[in-house]
Design an enzyme around this catalytic site. Structure first.
Site, short mmCIF file in Angstrom:
data_model
loop_
_atom_site.label_atom_id
_atom_site.label_comp_id
_atom_site.label_asym_id
_atom_site.label_seq_id
_atom_site.Cartn_x
_atom_site.Cartn_y
_atom_site.Cartn_z
N LYS A 38 80.11 91.86 48.27
CA LYS A 38 80.22 92.72 47.24
C LYS A 38 80.26 94.20 47.46
O LYS A 38 81.10 95.13 47.29
CB LYS A 38 79.31 92.50 46.12
CG LYS A 38 79.21 91.34 45.30
CD LYS A 38 78.61 90.95 44.20
CE LYS A 38 77.03 91.35 44.29
NZ LYS A 38 76.32 90.30 45.01
N ARG A 113 72.81 91.24 35.67
CA ARG A 113 72.50 90.22 36.35
C ARG A 113 71.65 89.04 35.57
O ARG A 113 71.43 88.02 35.88
CB ARG A 113 71.43 90.61 37.11
CG ARG A 113 71.47 89.91 38.64
CD ARG A 113 71.63 90.66 39.99
NE ARG A 113 70.88 90.25 41.23
CZ ARG A 113 70.95 91.09 42.09
NH1 ARG A 113 71.65 92.30 41.91
NH2 ARG A 113 70.58 90.70 43.16
N ARG A 152 71.58 88.52 59.07
CA ARG A 152 72.13 90.26 58.75
C ARG A 152 70.77 91.15 59.23
O ARG A 152 69.79 90.56 59.16
CB ARG A 152 72.23 90.49 57.24
CG ARG A 152 72.67 91.78 56.83
CD ARG A 152 73.37 91.77 55.38
NE ARG A 152 72.02 91.55 54.60
CZ ARG A 152 72.57 91.74 53.24
NH1 ARG A 152 73.82 92.16 52.66
NH2 ARG A 152 71.58 91.63 52.30
N ARG A 184 65.83 92.58 56.66
CA ARG A 184 65.07 92.84 55.03
C ARG A 184 64.30 91.76 54.73
O ARG A 184 64.41 90.44 55.00
CB ARG A 184 66.42 92.98 54.06
CG ARG A 184 66.97 94.39 54.03
CD ARG A 184 68.10 94.43 53.14
NE ARG A 184 68.14 93.62 51.91
CZ ARG A 184 69.23 93.74 51.05
NH1 ARG A 184 70.26 94.36 51.31
NH2 ARG A 184 69.25 93.15 49.96
N ARG A 195 66.49 83.48 46.12
CA ARG A 195 67.28 84.56 45.58
C ARG A 195 68.75 83.60 44.99
O ARG A 195 69.40 84.12 43.89
CB ARG A 195 68.10 85.50 46.47
CG ARG A 195 66.94 86.73 46.76
CD ARG A 195 67.45 87.33 47.82
NE ARG A 195 68.52 88.33 47.92
CZ ARG A 195 68.93 89.11 48.75
NH1 ARG A 195 68.99 88.71 49.92
NH2 ARG A 195 70.00 89.88 48.32
P1 AMP Z 1 70.62 93.06 45.77
O1 AMP Z 1 70.85 93.97 47.03
O2 AMP Z 1 71.67 93.61 44.86
O3 AMP Z 1 70.93 91.50 46.41
O4 AMP Z 1 69.38 93.51 45.00
C1 AMP Z 1 68.08 93.26 45.63
C2 AMP Z 1 66.99 92.98 44.80
O5 AMP Z 1 66.86 93.72 43.76
C3 AMP Z 1 67.13 91.70 43.98
O6 AMP Z 1 67.03 90.40 44.88
C4 AMP Z 1 66.58 92.01 42.82
O7 AMP Z 1 65.05 91.87 43.07
C5 AMP Z 1 66.59 93.38 42.49
N1 AMP Z 1 67.51 93.64 41.55
C6 AMP Z 1 68.84 94.26 41.80
N2 AMP Z 1 69.48 94.50 40.84
C7 AMP Z 1 68.88 93.93 39.66
C8 AMP Z 1 69.16 93.74 38.59
N3 AMP Z 1 70.40 93.80 37.83
N4 AMP Z 1 68.31 93.10 37.65
C9 AMP Z 1 67.07 92.76 38.22
N5 AMP Z 1 66.51 92.91 39.44
C10 AMP Z 1 67.64 93.45 40.25
#
Ligand code: AMP
Length: 245
Positions: A38, A113, A152, A184, A195
């Site tokens: 994305k 989300r 990654r 990470r 996740r």
């Molecule tokens: P991402 O990089 O989008 O995978 O986000 C990394 C982490 O940030 C996720 O695993 C969640 O812990 C948190 N996070 C990101 N966006 C959201 C959201 N809209 N709602 C809740 N947690 C979020």
């Protein structure tokens, strides 16, 4: 005044502010499992359509790195692969969408989300007479996600590598700034599984949610990034045309 899309090469087109207001705003959402690409697509789309980009994962990681109150609230959830609570993240995004920068459109990545987040977004937009233009689902099967994310590595400056698919010239070091590459915390295999489970459980219901509103468009995230981009760009251009009609 910036050129209007599609007017390049025309002789001195007559424009005025009223005409510009007729170009419908593009309010887009990217949805998909972690590792679907994305972020890569968002980079291209923001260039294509000149949209401000809000990626909640990046916003939260920056907040953690800076040790802000938001970061302190979010860190533990993120490290565990859990979602941060809805009330923490909803305020952040709604505030961003009220900014001048987002007045003529936006691209959201990683938000909403959960169904409560989607309801909050829909309600806030409705209150100001705005709506979502389209929801772009980039889909990838779980085993591909695990392969992509566990390999990654990121540099201090945020450059992303993959140990197999996009390795640095020298193992473990960034090609650009020479810094050590790190994994990470949330890209560790056990956290990736978590996740994914969270995605299927809490985020996937949004697919039906947006299908019911006829906003969902699906893309095969296992295709090359260029193919996915071509497909998305064409779809977004069509969405904009449909809105103009
Ligand atoms: P991402 O990089 O989008 O995978 O986000 C990394 C982490 O940030 C996720 O695993 C969640 O812990 C948190 N996070 C990101 N966006 C959201 C959201 N809209 N709602 C809740 N947690 C979020």
């Amino acid at each position: 005044m910036p050129d209007l899309p599609g007017t390049e090469g025309l002789d001195a087109p007559v424009r005025n502010d009223a005409a510009i207001e007729l170009v419908p705003e593009l309010n887009l959402i990217l949805v998909g499992p972690p590792g679907a690409g994305k972020g890569t697509q968002a980079e291209k789309l923001t260039e294509d359509f000149g949209l401000p980009y809000y990626a909640t994962g990046n916003i939260l990681r920056d907040a953690v790195a800076e040790g802000t109150p938001l970061g302190k609230k979010a860190k533990e959830y993120m490290d565990n692969g859990d979602l941060v609570p809805d009330d923490v993240i909803i305020g952040v995004i709604l505030e961003a969408l009220e900014s001048d920068e987002a007045a003529n459109g936006f691209l959201l990545d990683g938000f909403p989300r959960t169904v409560p987040q989607a309801d909050a977004l829909e309600g806030a937009l409705e209150n100001v007479g705005r709506k979502i233009s389209g929801v772009l689902l980039v889909d990838v099967p779980d085993d591909e996600v695990v392969k992509r994310l566990s390999g990654r590595r990121v540099s201090k400056s945020g450059r992303v590598y993959h140990v197999d698919f996009d390795p640095p010239k020298q193992e473990g070091r960034c090609d650009i700034d020479g810094s050590d590459l790190i994994q990470r915390d949330d890209d560790k295999p056990e956290t990736i599984r978590k996740r994914l489970a969270v995605y299927h459980d809490q985020t996937e219901p949004l697919v039906q949610y947006y299908e019911d509103r006829d906003l969902l468009r699906r893309f095969d995230g296992t295709r090359s990034p260029t193919d996915v981009h071509d497909h998305i760009r064409a779809t977004v251009a069509t969405l904009r045309l449909e809105d103009e009609l």
